[in-house]
Design a protein around this motif. Structure first.
Motif, PDB file in Angstrom:
ATOM      1  N   UNK A 107      63.131  50.768  92.186  1.00 38.56           N
ATOM      2  CA  UNK A 107      63.940  50.528  93.497  1.00 38.56           C
ATOM      3  C   UNK A 107      63.964  48.945  94.373  1.00 38.56           C
ATOM      4  N   UNK A 108      62.779  49.160  94.262  1.00 39.47           N
ATOM      5  CA  UNK A 108      61.840  48.517  95.805  1.00 39.47           C
ATOM      6  C   UNK A 108      62.266  46.990  94.478  1.00 39.47           C
ATOM      7  N   UNK A 109      62.276  46.138  93.491  1.00 44.79           N
ATOM      8  CA  UNK A 109      62.328  45.410  92.963  1.00 44.79           C
ATOM      9  C   UNK A 109      63.947  44.849  92.907  1.00 44.79           C
ATOM     10  N   UNK A 110      64.701  46.343  92.193  1.00 51.38           N
ATOM     11  CA  UNK A 110      66.026  46.294  92.467  1.00 51.38           C
ATOM     12  C   UNK A 110      66.869  45.731  93.635  1.00 51.38           C
ATOM     13  N   UNK A 138      62.137  37.331  94.337  1.00 51.20           N
ATOM     14  CA  UNK A 138      61.106  37.829  94.722  1.00 51.20           C
ATOM     15  C   UNK A 138      60.793  39.338  93.790  1.00 51.20           C
ATOM     16  N   UNK A 139      62.146  39.539  92.794  1.00 52.41           N
ATOM     17  CA  UNK A 139      61.197  40.414  91.714  1.00 52.41           C
ATOM     18  C   UNK A 139      60.656  39.671  90.321  1.00 52.41           C
ATOM     19  N   UNK A 140      59.296  40.035  89.660  1.00 52.62           N
ATOM     20  CA  UNK A 140      58.682  39.907  88.454  1.00 52.62           C
ATOM     21  C   UNK A 140      59.983  39.454  87.650  1.00 52.62           C
ATOM     22  N   UNK A 141      59.312  38.623  86.366  1.00 52.21           N
ATOM     23  CA  UNK A 141      60.207  38.090  85.401  1.00 52.21           C
ATOM     24  C   UNK A 141      60.204  39.343  84.260  1.00 52.21           C
ATOM     25  N   UNK A 146      64.110  42.768  82.021  1.00 52.63           N
ATOM     26  CA  UNK A 146      64.329  44.566  80.688  1.00 52.63           C
ATOM     27  C   UNK A 146      66.015  44.561  82.239  1.00 52.63           C
ATOM     28  N   UNK A 147      66.567  43.863  83.627  1.00 55.23           N
ATOM     29  CA  UNK A 147      67.959  44.163  83.788  1.00 55.23           C
ATOM     30  C   UNK A 147      69.090  43.524  82.980  1.00 55.23           C
ATOM     31  N   UNK A 148      68.540  42.582  82.660  1.00 54.47           N
ATOM     32  CA  UNK A 148      69.442  41.526  81.493  1.00 54.47           C
ATOM     33  C   UNK A 148      69.399  42.246  80.149  1.00 54.47           C
ATOM     34  N   UNK A 149      68.371  43.029  79.206  1.00 55.48           N
ATOM     35  CA  UNK A 149      68.505  43.407  78.633  1.00 55.48           C
ATOM     36  C   UNK A 149      69.363  44.778  78.577  1.00 55.48           C
ATOM     37  N   UNK A 150      68.936  45.293  79.299  1.00 51.98           N
ATOM     38  CA  UNK A 150      69.716  46.797  79.514  1.00 51.98           C
ATOM     39  C   UNK A 150      71.496  46.813  80.145  1.00 51.98           C
ATOM     40  N   UNK A 153      72.771  41.246  77.966  1.00 54.53           N
ATOM     41  CA  UNK A 153      71.733  40.312  77.504  1.00 54.53           C
ATOM     42  C   UNK A 153      70.537  39.503  77.602  1.00 54.53           C
ATOM     43  N   UNK A 154      70.368  40.326  76.251  1.00 55.71           N
ATOM     44  CA  UNK A 154      68.892  40.060  75.892  1.00 55.71           C
ATOM     45  C   UNK A 154      68.640  39.116  75.616  1.00 55.71           C
ATOM     46  N   UNK A 155      69.908  38.427  74.534  1.00 51.15           N
ATOM     47  CA  UNK A 155      69.961  36.766  73.628  1.00 51.15           C
ATOM     48  C   UNK A 155      69.943  36.145  74.444  1.00 51.15           C
ATOM     49  N   UNK A 156      70.143  36.355  75.835  1.00 53.30           N
ATOM     50  CA  UNK A 156      70.114  35.001  76.716  1.00 53.30           C
ATOM     51  C   UNK A 156      68.573  34.505  77.884  1.00 53.30           C
ATOM     52  N   UNK A 157      67.924  35.627  78.022  1.00 50.26           N
ATOM     53  CA  UNK A 157      66.680  35.743  78.549  1.00 50.26           C
ATOM     54  C   UNK A 157      65.779  34.247  77.913  1.00 50.26           C
ATOM     55  N   UNK A 158      65.460  33.630  77.208  1.00 48.21           N
ATOM     56  CA  UNK A 158      64.629  32.513  76.445  1.00 48.21           C
ATOM     57  C   UNK A 158      65.146  31.144  76.753  1.00 48.21           C
TER      58      UNK A 158
END
Length: 672
Positions: A107-110, A138-141, A146-150, A153-158
């Protein structure tokens, strides 16, 4: 579960108060990063006619319909990134929702992610709204991925994660380093296809006719694109062109507003703006501006369009903005008094006679209350506006100037809700504090009136001088010219004679505040080691530091220390006024003659580099106050009231949920 979370989140928008509620009105609604989110009130709404309210309702809607435009203009990837953020929050909800439903997923990263999302919403993109540098989550890449994939929207990560996390990929929204190619090194989305600064200037130089008495603002409403074969073309922002879907919605609301216009002249104003949005022809833009300057309307008004060029490194392309407003009749007596004496102020200006207007035309000024902020004016907004920008229209037809009363009031009231003050920390002594507390709000408002009403409207270009002769330095120099005009006249006995100031010493409050801010305290807004890039901040630094240096022999402004802290104290207000007049005369000469070299020298000498020792000190002292250096606003809602299926009135409902409004606008006003 997703639907429930999203519904609960958006329900935050219903955390509202109706106008006239007995609840005490609180101005501060959220704080994060270096930002404070405020509300503003709309006074005297019930005194307006039904027609006035309807006009304001539809022009307010039009002001919100260009939100996608400003996001896209501020960076090629901004709109995609915003929509990614919206989908993630729709999936996971608020920080509290996330903690409840995904306690094992950090939750801290969220919470860090939510702060990043709020910053992107505030800045209309991934670059700081004022400092213009890219800010990073400030949250890690890995967590962001993981948020994008969940959220599907994982196809946009790259594509997007390197843009978001790489500090060296287009690190600034607008590059203002004249030693580099400012087009190639800027993140704004006005140019595409490996264009160079020289290619852009050459493209427009071929179009411009220096002998045209009514020069077109070439490039104002278009994106310049270089194809693979090397050809360069413009993509115009209009119906059927770029941003066509958003512009169609803007037109739809403007057309409805026209039915409630105050005068036939105001109806024509709306018609001409619609025509311009349809054709994209900048001659139509000029025709609209000429009509808008004096269309006969007495109460309600609006601005809507591609207007200010501050965010283009070359000062050509305009960002989209919209504001709906109505006149504050009581407060406007002050600005009307000023505008009625426009010719006296012009005649008595300390600039060369060649650069003065012999016949000042159509200078109108009023105090307004806004009902909606949009585009480049939302959430961070100006407190004063003077338009149109074309010098030839100002000269031949006049200009319209406004000071935004309910915004300045919100700033003032919000400051009273905070327990600590920048004034008490950085003022030299109690006399200075008392002076500013007594006269500061009054003289600050008057400075804005003079800046917008007369400063921007003063002076003229010599024949043959191009509107864009000062190029990338034009915005900062123009703001400095208007500020200096206002500062010079604040100390004039004329203002006491006119009843605008209570005594001849009151102006000193603004001089104290201006010097302290321009030379020192405004840099609380900039990270240590960074340069000063924003046009208004460059203007204030230029004016304050030039006066400090040129008054050194007479100790006009003295740098003092007390208890290990630095202060800047004015010793001779009369001589300082003389210095303001001297610099005003020089900057007006630079503008009137189009002296690019001299303008560049002023900016690069006084406006850009920050003393690192002073910068470190001001940041440390400000941090101890626990204040936020930047503020912005959420809009109230104008809600139609129906009876028997017919709208019979409009009521004001005040929101208190910043994130909720951002998400609501993302759903309701996204068309691209």
């Amino acid at each position: 579960m997703t639907a429930i979370i999203a519904a609960a989140l958006l329900a935050g928008c219903s955390n509202q108060e109706k106008e006239g509620s007995d609840k005490p009105f609180t101005y501060i609604v959220d704080e994060f990063a270096d930002l404070q989110i405020l509300r503003y009130q709309i006074p005297d709404w019930d005194s307006l006619s039904f027609e006035n309210k309807a006009f304001l309702y539809y022009t307010s809607e039009a002001a919100k319909c260009g939100r996608d435009i400003i996001f896209d203009q501020m960076g090629k990837y901004n709109l995609k990134i915003r929509k990614v953020l919206e989908k993630i929050i729709e999936k996971h909800g608020t920080v509290d929702n996330y903690k409840h439903n995904a306690p094992t997923l950090n939750p801290a990263e969220y919470e860090d992610f939510i702060v990043y999302a709020k910053r992107v919403f505030f800045s209309n993109g991934i670059y700081h709204h004022y400092g213009e540098e890219k800010f990073l989550p400030a949250c890690s890449q890995e967590f962001f991925k993981s948020l994008m994939e969940a959220s599907g929207q994982g196809e946009l990560c790259s594509e997007l994660l390197p843009v978001i996390y790489d500090p060296d990929f287009l690190p600034f929204r607008r590059c203002n380093d004249s030693k580099t190619d400012m087009v190639a090194n800027s993140g704004v989305n006005f140019y595409e296809g490996n264009l160079t600064q020289k290619e852009v200037n050459d493209f427009y130089d071929k179009m411009e006719d220096p002998n045209d008495p009514h020069p077109i603002s070439y490039g104002l409403n278009s994106k310049l694109v270089k194809a693979e074969d090397g050809s360069i073309t413009e993509q115009v922002w209009k119906v059927g062109g770029l941003y066509g879907k958003s512009i169609e919605k803007i037109i739809e609301n403007l057309s409805k507003a026209k039915e409630y216009a105050e005068t036939e002249g105001q109806k024509k104003t709306v018609e001409l703006l619609v025509k311009y949005y349809t054709t994209g022809d900048l001659r139509d833009w000029d025709a609209y501006n000429i009509q808008w300057v004096d269309d006969g309307a007495k109460v309600v008004d609006f601005t809507n369009g591609f207007i200010e060029d501050y965010d283009d490194p070359l000062g050509r392309k305009a960002t989209w903005e919209g504001i709906a407003n109505f006149k504050d009749l009581a407060a406007s007596k002050r600005t009307e008094a000023i505008s009625s004496q426009a010719q006296w102020f012009e005649d008595n200006s300390p600039v060369d006679k060649r650069f003065k207007k012999e016949n000042v035309k159509g200078v109108s000024a009023k105090v307004i209350n806004v009902t909606a902020l949009g585009g480049a004016c939302y959430p961070s907004t100006p407190i004063g506006i003077n338009l149109p920008n074309a010098n030839w229209i100002r000269k031949e037809y006049g200009s319209k100037s406004v000071t935004i009363n309910n915004i300045t009031e919100a700033y003032d009231k919000a400051a009273n809700e905070s327990p600590k003050s920048i004034l008490t920390e950085f003022a030299w002594d109690q006399d200075e504090i008392d002076m500013v507390k007594t006269y500061g709000v009054m003289t600050d408002n008057l400075h804005t009136d003079l800046h917008e009403c007369l400063g921007h409207a003063s002076g003229q270009l010599l024949p043959g001088v191009k509107e864009n002769a000062l190029k990338e330095f034009n915005s900062a120099l123009e703001e400095a010219r208007a500020d200096l005009f206002a500062l010079y006249y604040l100390a004039d006995p004329k203002l006491v004679e006119m009843g605008l100031l209570p005594n001849q010493d009151a102006y000193k409050a603004e001089y104290m505040t201006y010097i302290r801010n321009g030379i020192f305290t405004q840099f609380t807004r900039i990270e240590l080691g960074k340069k000063n890039t924003e046009a208004h901040m460059q203007n204030r630094k230029l004016v304050a530091e030039w006066a400090y240096e040129h008054g050194a022999a007479d100790n006009v402004i003295e740098k003092k220390t007390k208890d290990g802290k630095t202060y800047f104290v004015i010793n001779d207000f009369e001589k300082l006024r003389g210095l303001f007049g001297e610099l005003l005369a020089e900057i007006q000469r630079i503008k009137s003659e189009g002296d690019y070299k001299a303008g560049k020298a002023l900016i690069e000498t006084y406006a850009v580099d920050i003393d690192p020792v002073l910068h470190k000190e001001v940041l440390e002292r400000y941090a101890a106050l626990n204040l936020k250096p930047y503020k912005g606003f959420i809009n109230p809602d104008i809600v139609p009231v129906e009876k028997n299926g017919k709208v019979v009135d409009y009521k004001i409902v005040y929101n208190s949920d910043y994130l909720g409004q951002m998400l609501e606008y993302g759903k309701k006003y996204s068309f691209e």
